[in-house]
Design an enzyme around this catalytic site. Structure first.
Site, mmCIF file in Angstrom:
data_model
loop_
_atom_site.group_PDB
_atom_site.id
_atom_site.type_symbol
_atom_site.label_atom_id
_atom_site.label_comp_id
_atom_site.label_asym_id
_atom_site.label_seq_id
_atom_site.Cartn_x
_atom_site.Cartn_y
_atom_site.Cartn_z
ATOM 1 N N LYS A 83 0.801 -1.127 -0.066
ATOM 2 C CA LYS A 83 0.131 -0.027 0.033
ATOM 3 C C LYS A 83 0.766 1.239 -0.124
ATOM 4 O O LYS A 83 1.807 1.447 0.798
ATOM 5 C CB LYS A 83 -0.697 -0.083 1.308
HETATM 6 O O1 G3P Z 1 -9.163 1.705 5.089
HETATM 7 C C1 G3P Z 1 -8.933 2.577 5.310
HETATM 8 C C2 G3P Z 1 -9.632 2.997 6.516
HETATM 9 O O2 G3P Z 1 -9.074 2.198 7.641
HETATM 10 C C3 G3P Z 1 -9.817 4.159 6.982
HETATM 11 O O3 G3P Z 1 -10.999 4.244 7.805
HETATM 12 O O4 G3P Z 1 -12.607 5.272 9.508
HETATM 13 O O5 G3P Z 1 -10.090 5.817 9.636
HETATM 14 O O6 G3P Z 1 -11.490 7.129 7.781
HETATM 15 P P1 G3P Z 1 -11.243 5.557 8.585
#
Ligand code: G3P
Length: 217
Positions: A83
Site C-alpha cells: 500500500k
Molecule cells: O481503509 C482505510 C480505513 O481504515 C480508513 O478508515 O474510518 O479511519 O477513515 P477511517
C-alpha cells in the site's frame, strides 16, 4: 463484489474467515498501532489466515524508500499488496512495484483525478476514502461513482476498493455504485446480516414450530 476486512486484529480476521466471508484484508499504520503487535508478526499471521490480498502499507515518503519498504513487505507472503499513498512519490513507487509484478494498493484517494493517475501507474487497487469525505460534508459515494465511469471509459483494470467505510449504508451504496471491493471494519461486517424483521420472523416461526411437537432430526 469482494469483501475485505479493514483490521489488523487476527482474532477477528480468523473468525470472519471461518464464516467464509472475507476475500482479503487491509491494514494501515494506525490499525497496526491499534493491534499493539509487531508489524511483521501480525502481517505474517494475517497472510496465514487469508489467501486473498493483504494490504501492508509503506511508511516512507520518498519513492525510492517506498520501493525498498514495499519489496521488504512483499517478501512476507505472495498475497501481500503493497500500500502506497497517493502522492507523486507514491505513484512513482506504484509504477516500479507493479512492473515487478507486485500487487499495489494506492491509498488515501480523495479525487477522481488522483484515481486516474493511480490507474495509469498500474495500481491493482485504488482506495477512495468515503467516510473521510463525508466527514467534511462532501458526498464520498459520488467519488466512487465518478471513478467507476472513468475506469469503464478507458477499460482500466485497477479495482475500486471502497475504504473508510463507517456504516452498512456505505456498503450497499458502494455495491450500487459499482465498487469492485469494499473494505469494512469487522463490527460493520457483522451488522450487515442483522435485520429486526429477520429476528422477529424467526421468533414467531420457532414459537409456532414448538407448538406442533414435531422434530426434524
Ligand atoms: O481503509 C482505510 C480505513 O481504515 C480508513 O478508515 O474510518 O479511519 O477513515 P477511517
Amino acid at each position: 463484489m469482494e469483501f475485505f476486512a479493514d483490521t489488523a486484529e487476527t482474532k477477528e480476521i480468523a473468525e470472519l474467515s471461518d464464516f467464509g466471508m472475507i476475500d482479503g484484508v487491509t491494514t494501515n499504520p494506525s490499525l497496526i498501532k491499534k493491534s499493539g503487535r509487531d508489524v511483521f508478526q501480525v502481517l505474517e499471521e494475517i497472510c496465514d489466515i487469508v489467501d486473498g490480498p493483504v494490504s501492508a502499507e509503506v511508511v516512507a515518503v520518498k519513492s525510492e524508500d517506498m520501493v525498498t519498504e514495499g519489496r521488504r513487505l512483499a517478501q512476507i507472503a505472495t498475497n501481500i499488496a503493497v500500500k502506497v499513498p497517493l502522492t507523486l512519490d507514491g505513484l512513482k513507487a506504484c509504477k516500479i512495484l507493479s512492473s515487478e509484478g507486485k500487487m499495489v494498493n494506492v491509498t488515501l484517494c480523495f479525487s477522481s483525478n488522483q484515481a486516474l493517475l493511480a490507474a495509469k501507474a498500474g495500481a491493482t487497487f485504488i482506495s477512495p476514502f468515503i467516510g473521510r469525505l463525508d466527514d467534511l460534508g462532501m458526498n464520498g459515494m459520488n467519488l466512487i461513482e465518478d471513478i467507476r465511469v472513468i475506469y469503464d471509459n478507458y477499460a482500466f483494470e485497477t479495482k475500486i476498493l471502497a475504504a473508510s467505510i463507517r456504516s452498512p449504508v456505505h456498503v450497499s451504496e458502494s455495491a450500487l455504485a459499482g465498487a469492485d471491493v469494499v473494505t469494512v471494519p469487522p463490527a460493520i461486517i457483522k451488522k450487515l446480516a442483522h435485520h429486526p424483521l429477520t429476528d422477529k420472523g424467526l421468533q414467531s416461526f420457532l414459537a409456532d414450530w414448538d407448538q406442533t411437537g414435531m422434530r426434524i432430526v
